[in-house]
Structure formats: structure tokens, C-alpha cells
Scaffold this active site. Structure first.
Site, PDB file in Angstrom:
ATOM      1  N   HIS A 135       4.674  -1.502 -12.410  1.00  0.00           N
ATOM      2  CA  HIS A 135       4.372  -1.257 -10.996  1.00  0.00           C
ATOM      3  C   HIS A 135       2.970  -1.756 -10.656  1.00  0.00           C
ATOM      4  CE1 HIS A 135       7.236   2.246 -11.751  1.00  0.00           C
ATOM      5  NE2 HIS A 135       7.828   1.613 -10.766  1.00  0.00           N
ATOM      6  N   GLN A 172      20.945   4.964  -3.331  1.00  0.00           N
ATOM      7  CA  GLN A 172      21.215   3.999  -4.396  1.00  0.00           C
ATOM      8  C   GLN A 172      21.596   4.669  -5.711  1.00  0.00           C
ATOM      9  OE1 GLN A 172      17.130   2.385  -4.041  1.00  0.00           O
ATOM     10  NE2 GLN A 172      17.098   2.300  -6.268  1.00  0.00           N
ATOM     11  N   SER A 182      10.213   3.662 -15.683  1.00  0.00           N
ATOM     12  CA  SER A 182       9.953   5.094 -15.487  1.00  0.00           C
ATOM     13  C   SER A 182      10.937   5.907 -16.320  1.00  0.00           C
ATOM     14  CB  SER A 182      10.090   5.463 -14.013  1.00  0.00           C
ATOM     15  OG  SER A 182       9.288   4.612 -13.225  1.00  0.00           O
TER      16      SER A 182
HETATM   17  P1  AMP Z   1      11.208   1.165  -9.555  1.00  0.00           P
HETATM   18  O1  AMP Z   1      10.127   2.141  -9.250  1.00  0.00           O
HETATM   19  O2  AMP Z   1      11.763   1.279 -10.938  1.00  0.00           O
HETATM   20  O3  AMP Z   1      12.265   1.107  -8.469  1.00  0.00           O
HETATM   21  O4  AMP Z   1      10.519  -0.258  -9.530  1.00  0.00           O
HETATM   22  C1  AMP Z   1       9.730  -0.682  -8.448  1.00  0.00           C
HETATM   23  C2  AMP Z   1       9.442  -2.155  -8.596  1.00  0.00           C
HETATM   24  O5  AMP Z   1       8.773  -2.360  -9.844  1.00  0.00           O
HETATM   25  C3  AMP Z   1      10.712  -3.019  -8.634  1.00  0.00           C
HETATM   26  O6  AMP Z   1      10.467  -4.238  -7.950  1.00  0.00           O
HETATM   27  C4  AMP Z   1      10.908  -3.242 -10.108  1.00  0.00           C
HETATM   28  O7  AMP Z   1      11.624  -4.422 -10.407  1.00  0.00           O
HETATM   29  C5  AMP Z   1       9.484  -3.338 -10.579  1.00  0.00           C
HETATM   30  N1  AMP Z   1       9.394  -3.027 -12.017  1.00  0.00           N
HETATM   31  C6  AMP Z   1       9.911  -1.959 -12.674  1.00  0.00           C
HETATM   32  N2  AMP Z   1       9.670  -2.057 -13.985  1.00  0.00           N
HETATM   33  C7  AMP Z   1       8.992  -3.210 -14.178  1.00  0.00           C
HETATM   34  C8  AMP Z   1       8.459  -3.883 -15.319  1.00  0.00           C
HETATM   35  N3  AMP Z   1       8.573  -3.378 -16.531  1.00  0.00           N
HETATM   36  N4  AMP Z   1       7.816  -5.057 -15.129  1.00  0.00           N
HETATM   37  C9  AMP Z   1       7.701  -5.583 -13.889  1.00  0.00           C
HETATM   38  N5  AMP Z   1       8.178  -5.007 -12.765  1.00  0.00           N
HETATM   39  C10 AMP Z   1       8.815  -3.841 -12.912  1.00  0.00           C
END
Ligand code: AMP
Length: 282
Positions: free
Chosen positions: A37, A61, A186
Site C-alpha cells: 500500500h 465485493q 493484509s
Molecule cells: P487492498 O487493500 O488489498 O484492497 O489493496 C489496495 C491496493 O493495494 C490495490 O491496488 C492492491 O492491488 C494494492 N496491493 C495490495 N497488495 C500489494 C502488494 N503486495 N504490492 C503492491 N500492491 C499491492
């Protein structure tokens, strides 16, 4: 940094920035920040005048038996990190203010949602597209950034933006990994010590498969079988949800590898469902 919880308040502020000719960069998240993030925030910060980070665990979702209620959270820590990484606004609405009780409008890209996560999470991308479209209408961003960790999500959002002429530039960013290769998520917080120790085998299997392609293997079935076996051996307590080779933009299954492919996998490991992918050049 200002914390905003009311959609209308965010929209009015962002529209006022727009009128002044200021660009807004949007970083949508579900919180419980890790270095993945933070890499998106660090990337976005110098590209825009105002940065809006959103923290919303979007109920639409999640499927009925998924981890919506258990999703990890630590608002104080997240707010501090967002501020340290340059956010002007942290938008953290309650589900009740994002969706009216009789919410009836959905955005979908079914052509790209049939494979991978779409197979076991049939409503997932409809929820993602709808909430991202809502966030775009609220924040009126010039640019928005998403991680390649959720490759299919990124492909779907790019298509939605193209097809609906949304005036926002979409940027994708590489997967940030732990030192042992595990893709940061997460949901890694759900893993027991033993599960966590095995989980890097998922990335290792994808890397080894990319090596096979590099050395001439072109049969997608052979690659899929190879990855499945490696994961079965490396993560014995895991259960593969899907393991597919698809076209990187169209998310269509590939049988013979003649162009770059995306190897994508989801594995249930204990309480977590871990996803990872690898873009394989030929
Ligand atoms: P999330 O909070 O999991 O919905 O992720 C929020 C954003 O962070 C989304 O665009 C994800 O693709 C990105 N994201 C989550 N994990 C990673 C990671 N390990 N590396 C890069 N981007 C990430």
C-alpha cells in the site's frame, strides 16, 4: 492530513480543487497497510497536487462466506502511515454512507471476470467496479493507482475506464514482496507460523514455471501441472483454488504459449486465501 468520512464532503472538496486546476491522485485501499500500500502512496505523491487515500472495506465485493467481518483493521496506525506517506485526505466512510439501502446500480465487466478470481468469487468484480466508479465520481481524480498483486482487478478497471470514457489515468505498480518472496497482503495476518513458513513456495513455484518457459516449454497444461505440484509439495496444508495461464490484458485462458502470459494462482491456506501472479515473457 484531514480524515473525511462523508462522501459529499469529499466530493465538494475535490471539485473545488478541480476548479482551481489542481490534480488529484487517488489510492484506493481496504486498509491494514503494508509496504505494498505504502509503495502506491509513495509512487502517487509526486505525480499529483493532492493525494486522496481511501480506506473502505467494501461489503459488495465480499461473498456470503468470506472474511468481511474478520478483515483486519487498525485505523490509528493506518491514519498515521497515510499521513507520513503524504496523503492530504484519508477518506474512510462507513458502509452505510457509501451504499443507500436501495442501492440498485452496478458496474460490471463480465468479459474479463469469468476466469481466475471470478470463478470462485462470482460477484467480486461487480463490487470492485462499482465501488471504484463511485470513488472516481467522489474524488474526481486525474490519476488512480492500483497494484499488480490484483492483476485481474487492474485489467478490469482499465477496461471499465476505457469503455465508459472515465477521465482518469490508471497506473499499475509491481507487487511488493516479503524478503522470502511472499506477496504482501493484509490477509497474511491470518496465517499461523507454520502456514507463513510455507507460503513463499507459491511465489517460488511461479518463478520456477517462468524459468521453464524461458527454457522453451510452451504447453500451458504442463506449466499448470508443474505449478500445482510445486505448491502441493511446498504448501501441504494449502488447497489450490485456481491456477491458470491467461492473456495479460484479456484474462483469457492460454493453451499454447506464443506471447507473454500471466500465471495466476489463488491458494486457500488456513483462514487466508492467498493470491499471486507472475508475468511471463517468451
Ligand atoms: P487492498 O487493500 O488489498 O484492497 O489493496 C489496495 C491496493 O493495494 C490495490 O491496488 C492492491 O492491488 C494494492 N496491493 C495490495 N497488495 C500489494 C502488494 N503486495 N504490492 C503492491 N500492491 C499491492
Amino acid at each position: 492530513m484531514r480524515i473525511i468520512t462523508e462522501p459529499k464532503e469529499l466530493q465538494e472538496l475535490c471539485l473545488s480543487w478541480r476548479k482551481k486546476g489542481l490534480s488529484t491522485g487517488l489510492v484506493p485501499t481496504m486498509g491494514y497497510f503494508h509496504a505494498g500500500h505504502l509503495s502506491l502512496m509513495d509512487y502517487m505523491r509526486p505525480l499529483c497536487n493532492r493525494m486522496v487515500v481511501t480506506l473502505f472495506v467494501n461489503p459488495t465485493q465480499f461473498g456470503p462466506n468470506e472474511d468481511l467481518d474478520a478483515y483486519p483493521h487498525d485505523f490509528e496506525r493506518d491514519a498515521k502511515l497515510a499521513e507520513e506517506h503524504g496523503a492530504d485526505i484519508l477518506f474512510a466512510p462507513a458502509p452505510g454512507v457509501m451504499y443507500e439501502e436501495d442501492h440498485a446500480t452496478w458496474v460490471q465487466v463480465p468479459a474479463l471476470a469469468g476466469e481466475l478470481c471470478g470463478t470462485s468469487r462470482p460477484e467480486h468484480f461487480r463490487g470492485v467496479c462499482t465501488v471504484v466508479a463511485k470513488l472516481f465520481m467522489l474524488a474526481q481524480p486525474t490519476l488512480a493507482v492500483f497494484g499488480e498483486k490484483d492483476w485481474q482487478q487492474l485489467a478490469i478497471i482499465r477496461r471499465m475506464v476505457r469503455d465508459l470514457n472515465m477521465p482518469v489515468e490508471i497506473h499499475g505498480r509491481p507487487i511488493v514482496r516479503e524478503a522470502d518472496g511472499l506477496a504482501m497482503s493484509s490477509r497474511n495476518a491470518y496465517l499461523t507460523q507454520e502456514e507463513r513458513a510455507c507460503a513463499p513456495a507459491i511465489h517460488a513455484a511461479l518463478e520456477a514455471a517462468a524459468d521453464l518457459v524461458k527454457h522453451g516449454e510452451r504447453d500451458a497444461t504442463a506449466i499448470r501441472d508443474f505449478i500445482r505440484t510445486r505448491i502441493r509439495e511446498g504448501v501441504p496444508m494449502g488447497r489450490v483454488d485456481y491456477m491458470e495461464l491467461v492473456t495479460p490484458d484479456g484474462i483469457e485462458p492460454v493453451e499454447t504459449i506464443t506471447a507473454p502470459v500471466l500465471a495466476a494462482v489463488a491458494v486457500f491456506v488456513g483462514k487466508a486465501r492467498l493470491i499471486d501472479n507472475h508475468y511471463i515473457e517468451v
